[in-house]
Design an enzyme around this catalytic site. Structure first.
Site, PDB file in Angstrom:
ATOM      1  N   GLY A  40       0.796  -1.235   0.000  1.00 21.91           N
ATOM      2  CA  GLY A  40       0.000   0.000   0.000  1.00 21.91           C
ATOM      3  C   GLY A  40       0.823   1.277   0.000  1.00 21.91           C
ATOM      4  CE  LYS A  52      -6.980  12.699   3.735  1.00 21.35           C
ATOM      5  NZ  LYS A  52      -5.725  12.966   3.056  1.00 21.35           N
ATOM      6  CB  SER A 147       7.592  11.087  -3.233  1.00 14.92           C
ATOM      7  OG  SER A 147       6.298  11.005  -2.662  1.00 14.92           O
ATOM      8  N   GLY A 182       4.853  25.130   5.888  1.00 15.28           N
ATOM      9  CA  GLY A 182       4.323  24.728   4.581  1.00 15.28           C
ATOM     10  C   GLY A 182       2.806  24.672   4.601  1.00 15.28           C
ATOM     11  CE1 TYR A 185      -1.941  19.686  -3.145  1.00 16.78           C
ATOM     12  CE2 TYR A 185      -3.695  18.108  -2.793  1.00 16.78           C
ATOM     13  CZ  TYR A 185      -3.027  18.977  -3.619  1.00 16.78           C
ATOM     14  OH  TYR A 185      -3.439  19.137  -4.896  1.00 16.78           O
ATOM     15  CG  LEU A 188      -3.258  23.959   4.505  1.00 20.00           C
ATOM     16  CD1 LEU A 188      -3.967  24.552   3.303  1.00 20.00           C
ATOM     17  CD2 LEU A 188      -3.116  25.003   5.607  1.00 20.00           C
ATOM     18  CD  GLU A 205       3.164  28.442   1.470  1.00 21.58           C
ATOM     19  OE1 GLU A 205       2.907  27.296   1.847  1.00 21.58           O
ATOM     20  OE2 GLU A 205       3.953  28.702   0.534  1.00 21.58           O
ATOM     21  CB  ALA A 320      -2.857   7.927  -4.248  1.00 22.77           C
ATOM     22  CG  HIS A 444     -34.442  18.824  -4.750  1.00 18.21           C
ATOM     23  ND1 HIS A 444     -33.669  19.918  -4.447  1.00 18.21           N
ATOM     24  CD2 HIS A 444     -35.515  18.861  -3.921  1.00 18.21           C
ATOM     25  CE1 HIS A 444     -34.270  20.610  -3.488  1.00 18.21           C
ATOM     26  NE2 HIS A 444     -35.380  19.994  -3.145  1.00 18.21           N
TER      27      HIS A 444
HETATM   28  P1  NAI Z   1       2.828  20.793  -1.017  1.00 18.40           P
HETATM   29  O1  NAI Z   1       3.681  20.932  -2.202  1.00 18.40           O
HETATM   30  O2  NAI Z   1       1.377  20.560  -1.136  1.00 18.40           O
HETATM   31  O3  NAI Z   1       2.976  22.074  -0.076  1.00 18.40           O
HETATM   32  C1  NAI Z   1       4.220  22.508   0.417  1.00 18.40           C
HETATM   33  C2  NAI Z   1       4.081  23.954   0.810  1.00 18.40           C
HETATM   34  O4  NAI Z   1       5.238  24.351   1.501  1.00 18.40           O
HETATM   35  C3  NAI Z   1       3.941  24.889  -0.390  1.00 18.40           C
HETATM   36  O5  NAI Z   1       2.846  25.732  -0.159  1.00 18.40           O
HETATM   37  C4  NAI Z   1       5.271  25.638  -0.399  1.00 18.40           C
HETATM   38  O6  NAI Z   1       5.148  26.931  -0.917  1.00 18.40           O
HETATM   39  C5  NAI Z   1       5.627  25.636   1.066  1.00 18.40           C
HETATM   40  N1  NAI Z   1       7.050  25.763   1.370  1.00 18.40           N
HETATM   41  C6  NAI Z   1       8.095  25.219   0.723  1.00 18.40           C
HETATM   42  N2  NAI Z   1       9.249  25.519   1.346  1.00 18.40           N
HETATM   43  C7  NAI Z   1       8.929  26.270   2.424  1.00 18.40           C
HETATM   44  C8  NAI Z   1       9.673  26.892   3.472  1.00 18.40           C
HETATM   45  N3  NAI Z   1      10.995  26.766   3.530  1.00 18.40           N
HETATM   46  N4  NAI Z   1       8.999  27.581   4.415  1.00 18.40           N
HETATM   47  C9  NAI Z   1       7.651  27.706   4.364  1.00 18.40           C
HETATM   48  N5  NAI Z   1       6.909  27.138   3.396  1.00 18.40           N
HETATM   49  C10 NAI Z   1       7.524  26.430   2.448  1.00 18.40           C
HETATM   50  O7  NAI Z   1       3.560  19.641  -0.157  1.00 18.40           O
HETATM   51  P2  NAI Z   1       3.067  18.795   1.084  1.00 18.40           P
HETATM   52  O8  NAI Z   1       1.944  19.457   1.774  1.00 18.40           O
HETATM   53  O9  NAI Z   1       4.311  18.497   1.851  1.00 18.40           O
HETATM   54  O10 NAI Z   1       2.535  17.501   0.387  1.00 18.40           O
HETATM   55  C11 NAI Z   1       3.429  16.694  -0.370  1.00 18.40           C
HETATM   56  C12 NAI Z   1       2.726  15.994  -1.493  1.00 18.40           C
HETATM   57  O11 NAI Z   1       1.849  15.034  -0.993  1.00 18.40           O
HETATM   58  C13 NAI Z   1       1.962  16.953  -2.361  1.00 18.40           C
HETATM   59  O12 NAI Z   1       2.578  16.987  -3.604  1.00 18.40           O
HETATM   60  C14 NAI Z   1       0.597  16.392  -2.445  1.00 18.40           C
HETATM   61  O13 NAI Z   1       0.258  16.209  -3.798  1.00 18.40           O
HETATM   62  C15 NAI Z   1       0.650  15.063  -1.713  1.00 18.40           C
HETATM   63  N6  NAI Z   1      -0.473  14.991  -0.791  1.00 18.40           N
HETATM   64  C16 NAI Z   1      -1.737  14.922  -1.287  1.00 18.40           C
HETATM   65  C17 NAI Z   1      -2.813  14.913  -0.445  1.00 18.40           C
HETATM   66  C18 NAI Z   1      -4.185  14.879  -1.024  1.00 18.40           C
HETATM   67  O14 NAI Z   1      -4.332  14.510  -2.184  1.00 18.40           O
HETATM   68  N7  NAI Z   1      -5.203  15.275  -0.291  1.00 18.40           N
HETATM   69  C19 NAI Z   1      -2.652  14.964   1.007  1.00 18.40           C
HETATM   70  C20 NAI Z   1      -1.298  15.054   1.417  1.00 18.40           C
HETATM   71  C21 NAI Z   1      -0.265  15.059   0.538  1.00 18.40           C
END
Ligand code: NAI
Length: 465
Positions: A40, A52, A147, A182, A185, A188, A205, A320, A444
């Site tokens: 997985g 989730k 990753s 950061g 995704y 938050l 951020e 994913a 509806h």
């Molecule tokens: P992300 O790329 O979504 O967000 C990283 C954030 O950190 C960006 O807003 C960036 O501007 C900021 N950042 C970068 N360097 C920084 C610094 N030195 N200081 C402050 N802010 C900085 O990456 P995240 O949240 O780590 O997620 C990684 C990956 O995992 C994403 O590419 C996402 O696609 C995937 N993911 C997807 C989810 C979903 O589909 N719901 C949930 C969690 C992760």
């Protein structure tokens, strides 16, 4: 004797395990090599699924504390049993990872446990957890190693106070204060979990808006919604240094003015990077780009014949469901089919409350490409189901090409946005116009009616606003 396979998939995450199952379905003798104790990948073990589960549990806790009374449900004392919440999350993960094992058995995919290394084109060496080595031969090798969390220079993750997403999914107490580096995704979603459970959360951020890949209007709306819940965002701010003391952590923040934030725990969520360590790419000569991603061309082929790559290790969003599509496509290619992935129709969802979901182009992207478009918007406050649910925050926004009315982008912030976006992805996949959505009968009372109304609004003829 060396075992021979038609396909050897390296990595048992959503890209790899789906590729393996599809290859086996198509009659190819398939192995999947995975070094974790369970299948997985990141998604099921330390990513999408446990996060989730905790989002769901923490939302129930927050509801019980703040919003059930409005429904006439009075609860005298709401207490948090964090241990039980975590145990439930672990059970959900175990059930799903075992589900993948079952699917492997059902489809005759061999799970080879251990760490894989490319020995040569067509040959993979596997080191078992007991450090025994074996070699397998495969006509096709698919790299789906995913990753890992990107690090910040000079900051060591201890998963106790300085956390990656893995540690933030398994804390044994609620920190009084949590700083999240950061506003993407992970930051938050996990920031929301701990805020709902009682932590004071501050998001730091780098850019001047959160969720940078999303439509700006949604990003701004989400930031306001999170601020109302008590999640503070400091934008245009960067972590410059960290001072760990016995009872707190001082974060030096570089922003318009340099200042210090006191906190009890820090979550580093500044993105992810391809995981290719120890894979032997250099030895075999597999080409990577400057970001460390494996270069995959037509049919996911790398520059080395017989070696393919999919998912987070190649270009594109690290999601994913994107990896799953590529898993299916690479297997079908190997079986001689001609699959196609429409990268313009890959949805993205942030599972905060309200949820944010998006497919297709943002307004910013359309403007940059000088494509004339019309916008249709509809707020959930005017949607009867959202009213009955008591969940009216947010809106649906549809962007359609002016000349053709073709839907180019759909952006939703609001209840169940992640589920609602599927209709929009289907519309984009089928090249639908806004009018096609608008003329489709929607049940509806449902939240989906807001999508229909936004489609009507593109032509200025929404009924309920
Ligand atoms: P992300 O790329 O979504 O967000 C990283 C954030 O950190 C960006 O807003 C960036 O501007 C900021 N950042 C970068 N360097 C920084 C610094 N030195 N200081 C402050 N802010 C900085 O990456 P995240 O949240 O780590 O997620 C990684 C990956 O995992 C994403 O590419 C996402 O696609 C995937 N993911 C997807 C989810 C979903 O589909 N719901 C949930 C969690 C992760």
């Amino acid at each position: 004797m060396t075992e021979r396979y038609d396909v050897a998939v390296i990595g048992g995450g959503p890209g790899g395990y789906v590729a393996a199952i599809r290859a086996a379905q198509l009659g190819l003798k398939t192995a999947c090599i995975e070094m974790r104790q369970s299948l997985g990948g990141t998604c099921l073990n330390i990513g999408c699924i446990p996060s989730k589960a905790l989002l769901q549990s923490s939302e129930k806790f927050a509801e019980a504390r703040h919003s059930l009374a409005e429904h006439g449900v009075e609860i005298d004392a709401v207490r948090l049993d964090l241990g039980r919440m975590m145990a439930r999350k672990d059970r959900v993960v175990t059930t799903l990872t075992r589900g993948v094992e079952y699917l492997f058995r059902k489809n005759n995919v061999d799970w080879l446990k251990g760490r894989a290394r490319l020995a040569a084109p067509g040959r993979v060496v596997i080191e078992s957890p007991q450090h025994q080595q074996r070699e397998v031969e495969a006509a096709a090798i698919i790299i789906a190693t995913g990753s890992e969390s990107a690090a910040l220079p000079g900051i060591a993750i201890d998963e106790r106070r300085i956390l990656s997403s893995t540690g933030a999914l398994a804390l044994d107490h609620v920190p009084k204060r949590l700083a999240v580096i950061g506003g993407g995704y992970i930051g938050l979603e996990l920031g929301s979990v701990w805020q709902r459970l009682g932590a004071e959360v501050t998001v730091i951020e780098l850019l001047d808006h959160i969720v940078p890949t999303m439509d700006r209007e949604l990003a701004a709306a989400l930031q306001r919604a999170l601020a109302r819940q008590g999640i503070a965002s400091r934008l245009g701010a960067k972590l410059a240094g960290l001072d760990q003391r016995a009872d707190s952590i001082g974060l030096e923040i570089e922003a318009a003015e340099r200042h210090t934030i006191e906190t009890d725990a820090v979550l580093i969520a500044v993105g992810r990077r391809p995981y290719t360590q120890g894979l032997g790419l250099e030895a075999v000569g597999v080409a990577c780009d400057p970001q460390g991603r494996i270069v995959a061309g037509e049919g996911f082929a790398t520059n080395i014949p017989g070696i393919y790559a999919i998912g987070d290790v190649i270009r594109g969003p690290m999601l994913a469901h994107k990896a799953e599509e590529e898993g299916v496509a690479v297997a079908e290619r190997l079986a001689g089919q001609k699959p196609h992935i429409n990268y313009a129709a890959i949805p993205a969802v942030v599972y905060t409350r309200p949820e944010v979901a998006s497919v297709g182009q943002t307004e910013e992207e359309l403007k940059a490409a000088a494509i004339p478009y019309r916008t249709g918007k509809f707020p959930f406050t005017a949607n009867p189901r959202a009213r009955t649910n008591g969940d009216t925050e947010g809106f649906v926004k549809i962007l359609a090409e002016t000349a053709t009315d073709r839907v180019l982008g759909v952006h939703i912030i609001g209840p169940d946005a992640g589920t609602l976006i599927a209709e929009a992805a289907l519309a984009i996949e089928f090249g639908a116009s806004a009018e096609d959505i608008a003329r489709t009968c929607h049940a509806h009372p449902t939240l989906n009616e807001a999508v229909k109304e936004a489609a009507l609004a593109v032509a200025g003829r929404a009924i309920h606003i």
